[in-house]
Design a protein around this motif. Structure first.
Motif, PDB file in Angstrom:
ATOM      1  N   ALA A   1       0.835  -1.255  -0.105  1.00  0.00           N
ATOM      2  CA  ALA A   1       0.120  -0.016  -0.029  1.00  0.00           C
ATOM      3  C   ALA A   1       0.850   1.311  -0.054  1.00  0.00           C
TER       4      ALA A   1
ATOM      5  N   ARG B   1      -2.619   1.620   7.879  1.00  0.00           N
ATOM      6  CA  ARG B   1      -3.971   0.820   8.691  1.00  0.00           C
ATOM      7  C   ARG B   1      -4.907   0.472   7.681  1.00  0.00           C
ATOM      8  N   THR B   2      -5.503  -0.574   7.780  1.00  0.00           N
ATOM      9  CA  THR B   2      -6.451  -1.058   6.881  1.00  0.00           C
ATOM     10  C   THR B   2      -7.854  -1.288   7.881  1.00  0.00           C
ATOM     11  N   HIS B   3      -8.903  -0.447   6.996  1.00  0.00           N
ATOM     12  CA  HIS B   3     -10.281  -0.472   7.686  1.00  0.00           C
ATOM     13  C   HIS B   3     -11.202  -1.030   6.550  1.00  0.00           C
TER      14      HIS B   3
ATOM     15  N   GLU C   1     -10.732  -0.589   2.855  1.00  0.00           N
ATOM     16  CA  GLU C   1      -9.710   0.559   2.201  1.00  0.00           C
ATOM     17  C   GLU C   1      -8.690   0.522   3.302  1.00  0.00           C
ATOM     18  N   THR C   2      -7.480   0.825   2.785  1.00  0.00           N
ATOM     19  CA  THR C   2      -6.364   1.204   3.531  1.00  0.00           C
ATOM     20  C   THR C   2      -5.767   2.482   3.481  1.00  0.00           C
TER      21      THR C   2
ATOM     22  N   ARG D   1      -9.340  -1.631  -1.976  1.00  0.00           N
ATOM     23  CA  ARG D   1      -8.692  -3.065  -1.783  1.00  0.00           C
ATOM     24  C   ARG D   1      -8.204  -3.367  -3.087  1.00  0.00           C
TER      25      ARG D   1
END
Length: 100
Positions: free
Chosen positions: A23, A48-50, A53-54, A89
């Motif tokens: 990323a 950070r991945t949520h 999405e990152t 993603r």
């Protein structure tokens, strides 16, 4: 770092994580990120991945805020001296902007 006056041993003031996930490579392609990296001499990245999405945050270590207390070891990114990039993603940039 800080030097212990009794032992003379130097210890780090804080930890500084530097993520190198794919990323980060995708984030480097954003226009705001390219401009920031042209200026930054000592970049560091946090990923950070949520959900789908990152979020990649890239800071210059020269402008990081100091920890609030002795127990808090991680430095925080300072104000406008960084970029925040949202990536889907599939690795596509959704948002690329200066600041936090």
């Amino acid at each position: 770092g800080e030097r212990d006056p009794e032992t003379g041993v130097e210890r780090p003031i804080a930890s500084l994580p530097n993520d190198s996930a794919p990323a980060v490579d995708a984030a480097r392609q954003g226009p705001a990120t390219r401009s920031f990296l042209a200026f930054s001499r000592f970049p560091t990245a946090r990923v950070r991945t949520h959900d789908d999405e990152t979020v990649v945050r890239i800071f210059d270590v020269r402008f990081l805020d100091a920890p609030l207390s002795e127990g808090e070891e991680e430095l925080r990114g300072g104000g406008l001296f960084g970029v925040r990039v949202r990536i889907d993603r599939h690795g596509r940039i959704l948002d690329d902007r200066l600041g936090n």
